[in-house]
Design an enzyme around this catalytic site. Sequence first.
Site, mmCIF file in Angstrom:
data_model
loop_
_atom_site.group_PDB
_atom_site.id
_atom_site.type_symbol
_atom_site.label_atom_id
_atom_site.label_comp_id
_atom_site.label_asym_id
_atom_site.label_seq_id
_atom_site.Cartn_x
_atom_site.Cartn_y
_atom_site.Cartn_z
ATOM 1 N N GLU A 1 1.046 -1.348 -0.034
ATOM 2 C CA GLU A 1 0.048 -0.104 -0.204
ATOM 3 C C GLU A 1 0.714 0.923 -0.257
ATOM 4 O O GLU A 1 2.375 1.199 0.238
ATOM 5 C CB GLU A 1 -1.012 0.132 1.233
ATOM 6 C CG GLU A 1 -1.955 -0.764 2.023
ATOM 7 C CD GLU A 1 -2.101 -0.977 3.030
ATOM 8 O OE1 GLU A 1 -2.118 -0.222 3.875
ATOM 9 O OE2 GLU A 1 -2.250 -2.199 3.462
ATOM 10 N N LYS B 1 2.353 4.930 1.262
ATOM 11 C CA LYS B 1 2.811 4.817 2.941
ATOM 12 C C LYS B 1 1.649 6.525 3.004
ATOM 13 O O LYS B 1 2.682 7.615 2.267
ATOM 14 C CB LYS B 1 4.169 5.112 3.335
ATOM 15 C CG LYS B 1 4.020 4.980 5.227
ATOM 16 C CD LYS B 1 5.250 4.543 5.660
ATOM 17 C CE LYS B 1 5.389 4.814 6.836
ATOM 18 N NZ LYS B 1 5.484 6.327 7.244
ATOM 19 N N ASP C 1 1.466 10.298 3.406
ATOM 20 C CA ASP C 1 2.825 10.913 3.963
ATOM 21 C C ASP C 1 1.001 11.822 5.450
ATOM 22 O O ASP C 1 1.467 13.758 5.075
ATOM 23 C CB ASP C 1 3.689 11.622 3.716
ATOM 24 C CG ASP C 1 5.034 12.354 5.033
ATOM 25 O OD1 ASP C 1 4.483 12.065 6.073
ATOM 26 O OD2 ASP C 1 5.504 12.924 4.181
ATOM 27 N N TYR D 1 -7.109 2.361 7.069
ATOM 28 C CA TYR D 1 -6.264 1.076 6.260
ATOM 29 C C TYR D 1 -6.264 0.339 7.843
ATOM 30 O O TYR D 1 -5.177 -1.465 7.401
ATOM 31 C CB TYR D 1 -4.993 1.282 5.623
ATOM 32 C CG TYR D 1 -3.982 2.618 6.637
ATOM 33 C CD1 TYR D 1 -3.399 1.911 8.029
ATOM 34 C CD2 TYR D 1 -3.275 3.253 5.994
ATOM 35 C CE1 TYR D 1 -3.015 2.710 9.088
ATOM 36 C CE2 TYR D 1 -3.135 4.131 7.361
ATOM 37 C CZ TYR D 1 -2.639 4.135 8.231
ATOM 38 O OH TYR D 1 -2.053 5.109 9.237
ATOM 39 N N LYS E 1 10.965 3.735 2.752
ATOM 40 C CA LYS E 1 10.645 4.621 2.813
ATOM 41 C C LYS E 1 11.664 5.283 1.352
ATOM 42 O O LYS E 1 12.293 4.451 0.648
ATOM 43 C CB LYS E 1 11.695 5.137 4.002
ATOM 44 C CG LYS E 1 10.930 5.289 5.436
ATOM 45 C CD LYS E 1 9.915 6.367 5.221
ATOM 46 C CE LYS E 1 9.291 6.795 6.295
ATOM 47 N NZ LYS E 1 10.245 7.798 7.053
ATOM 48 N N CYS F 1 30.858 42.894 7.474
ATOM 49 C CA CYS F 1 29.197 42.449 8.020
ATOM 50 C C CYS F 1 28.819 42.834 6.769
ATOM 51 O O CYS F 1 28.303 44.574 6.950
ATOM 52 C CB CYS F 1 29.015 42.915 9.331
ATOM 53 S SG CYS F 1 27.213 43.084 10.051
ATOM 54 N N CYS G 1 26.854 46.135 9.149
ATOM 55 C CA CYS G 1 27.125 47.177 9.758
ATOM 56 C C CYS G 1 28.621 47.727 9.131
ATOM 57 O O CYS G 1 29.337 48.105 10.005
ATOM 58 C CB CYS G 1 27.613 47.147 11.540
ATOM 59 S SG CYS G 1 27.988 45.446 12.043
ATOM 60 N N CYS H 1 29.618 38.306 13.390
ATOM 61 C CA CYS H 1 29.886 39.667 13.639
ATOM 62 C C CYS H 1 30.225 40.207 15.035
ATOM 63 O O CYS H 1 29.118 39.490 15.772
ATOM 64 C CB CYS H 1 28.512 39.874 13.050
ATOM 65 S SG CYS H 1 28.498 42.119 13.312
ATOM 66 N N CYS I 1 25.715 45.858 16.534
ATOM 67 C CA CYS I 1 25.543 45.322 14.736
ATOM 68 C C CYS I 1 23.637 45.344 14.928
ATOM 69 O O CYS I 1 22.631 44.860 15.431
ATOM 70 C CB CYS I 1 25.718 44.408 14.757
ATOM 71 S SG CYS I 1 25.174 43.780 13.663
HETATM 72 S S1 IVH Z 1 -0.336 0.569 8.989
HETATM 73 C C1 IVH Z 1 -0.337 -2.064 12.804
HETATM 74 N N1 IVH Z 1 -0.474 1.128 7.056
HETATM 75 O O1 IVH Z 1 2.982 4.997 8.362
HETATM 76 C C2 IVH Z 1 0.009 -1.245 11.500
HETATM 77 N N2 IVH Z 1 0.582 2.891 8.021
HETATM 78 O O2 IVH Z 1 5.309 4.894 10.041
HETATM 79 C C3 IVH Z 1 0.850 0.170 11.381
HETATM 80 N N3 IVH Z 1 1.106 5.179 7.800
HETATM 81 O O3 IVH Z 1 2.047 5.767 12.009
HETATM 82 C C4 IVH Z 1 0.664 1.147 11.017
HETATM 83 N N4 IVH Z 1 0.058 4.367 5.517
HETATM 84 O O4 IVH Z 1 0.780 6.520 10.199
HETATM 85 C C5 IVH Z 1 -0.038 2.112 7.763
HETATM 86 N N5 IVH Z 1 -0.876 2.522 4.547
HETATM 87 C C6 IVH Z 1 -0.496 2.381 5.791
HETATM 88 C C7 IVH Z 1 0.079 3.762 6.159
HETATM 89 C C8 IVH Z 1 0.987 3.949 7.211
HETATM 90 C C9 IVH Z 1 0.690 6.111 6.560
HETATM 91 C C10 IVH Z 1 1.761 5.282 8.773
HETATM 92 C C11 IVH Z 1 0.946 5.154 9.741
HETATM 93 C C12 IVH Z 1 1.562 4.546 11.062
HETATM 94 C C13 IVH Z 1 3.099 5.290 10.517
HETATM 95 C C14 IVH Z 1 4.406 4.460 10.396
#
Ligand code: IVH
Length: 668
Positions: free
Chosen positions: A109, A111, A113, A218, A306, A400, A403, A418, A423
């Site tokens: 999935e 992630k 932000d 999720y 990441k 500077c 000044c 400086c 100043c």
């Molecule tokens: S699962 C037990 N799924 O990422 C499961 N987290 O770095 C824990 N996050 O605190 C989380 N997208 O806020 C999960 N598709 C996703 C996510 C997700 C973003 C965030 C979530 C978590 C953080 C961990």
Amino acid sequence: MTFEDIEKLKDQLNQYAYSYYVLDQPEVTDQEYDRLYRQLEVMEQEHPEWIRPDSPTQRIGDTLLDGFTKVTHQTQMYSLANAFNQAEVADFIKRVESQLDEPVSFMCECKIDGLAISLSYQDGYFIQGATRGDGRVGEDITSNLKTIQALPLKLRSPLSLEVRGEAYMPKASFQALNEDREAQGKAPFANPRNAAAGSLRQIDPRQAAKRHLNLFLYGAVVQDDFQPVSQADLFRQLQDLGLRVNSLNRLCHNLDEVMAFIDEIDQKRNHLSYDIDGVVIKVNQIDQQEKLGYTVKAPRWAIAYKFKAEIAQTRLIQVEWTVGRTGVVTPTAVMEPVQLAGTTVQRASLHNIDIIQALDVRIGDHVYLQKAGDIIPEIVSVDLDQRPASSEPLDLPTTCPECQSELTRIEGEVALRCVNATCPAQQLAGLSHFCSRNAMNIMGIGEKVLAKLLSENLIKDPADLYYLTVEDFLTLDHVKEKSANKYIDAIQYSKDNSLSRLLFGLGIRHVGVSAAELMADHFGHLDKIIKATPEEIETIEGIGPMISQSVVDFFEVEANLDLIQRLKQAEVNMEQVSESVISSEATSFLLDKTFVLTGTLSHYTRSQAKEILESMGAKVTGSVSKKTDYLLAGEAAGSKLTKAENLGITIISEEDFIEMINEGENDE
Ligand code: IVH
């Protein structure tokens, strides 16, 4: 009109909102929706006793919140262990497969932000929403979450259920918000995540509603009447309940499929309407998830890949040198504007001369930019192949920029300074820090007013503020009696502040909000701090040699003692009246967390990082154990990293660390 008429109209509006916000498939025009909405409002005014909690009119409350109460989550909200490359993903898959010893598939999935949230439904109705907090206890942000149109106030089945997901600010809302803030002279948010965090902690839900947040779900707390068999099944069930689920996910069966999905998403991510910072890989079957279980912090059945920081290329136009509060002269690169990870970048700090020389960056150079911790743009390298033949090394300033006095470079320091205490740029920055929100909080007196007072020679340092009269203010352009009185009142009011605010306001190097508070709580009176030896100061847990020496140095300067004397004569309070008045978010977040540091850091030495962490209430220990909360891993981290990985401890990079210590300060 009957109750059924209201119900029908309400359900129809909810269906339209669902199509629009959850499915992204509008059924009616905005005008038609607004017309029906107003009709419902009128009907509800006539029969307030028929207003149901899932009416769209109930989304935006008009009462100001009185802070945020604590909420205990039904089950812990976990975070995720990270993987930064293919090898680490491969290790994860191998570990899972060998532990389960049966075929495993993985749900991949995006992630998102944003901010982890938990939503509670009772008999199908939304009753409470909370932040993650420390994982066990979060904050009640129900009123602000209700303003998110995609959040159903009522599920499609009368379940009592806690669901989990991410609230975020779409890129477009973020851009509009920041443009608006800049037009109003307010500081822009660094990124959509900070903006979302700030929005969910608004005390006025009407303001939160203007921020146009959104969410994806999720997860859920599994219970008797809600037992998905897999993550894929969970997605279907959440969707059936009317909850918004991200459709960019895929069931994968091996490393190659997982990596292919990651690459696809990485290619796409700039075109998405929301920020993502990676891909989450989860064991699909719930029974397998249960077998694998959890570490203290994270599930053993999932990992977050990441993305590498994005890189952009642009050209350096010029370097600006500015003088800060402590006299340090810092270079800022001004570049041709370029899009980078969701924002337009045209300025980046070059930090100091050493960094300029290491990069050998020159005017006209093509440079590569990255964002540290996804926030702060930085020049990471120069494209020498594209360097113009006529280019020359940068001219470093010798005087500077404000000044014109000679700059010095103190032995052992990288900074140009400086050292002229008078100043004007330093005076202004110092005064403005003294008046700022976390310091003396002198409302209304910002840089503009201070600059005028300075240029009229009415003040030179913070103590002078307390000797100003209404008449003094009236000599300034555009200042009328009413504002003059307001300024004087604000200044007078600040005299009663606690010592911690004054101490922070003095702007002693390395003394942030938390260190100021620790010292003020410990010593109780400024005179005791002035007399203290570095050793005495270091007895405070969380204060190390860098801070203590800096404090002692500060009070050895005659001019600083004179400043304190004049503050005293003006009857500015020197005592700590109440404890912890200004504790920041970051303080509580890191309080009692245990860190281990390993590898080489580039922005700090390890002992500096240790000191910063300790001054924020965290503990730093030498070896990794089950009790470790975070491993801060720099370059060339060795066995500690491996051990932490095996124990499933959260591993953070230097960028994550910088982000952590800045968290809270970026909040509103
Ligand atoms: S699962 C037990 N799924 O990422 C499961 N987290 O770095 C824990 N996050 O605190 C989380 N997208 O806020 C999960 N598709 C996703 C996510 C997700 C973003 C965030 C979530 C978590 C953080 C961990």
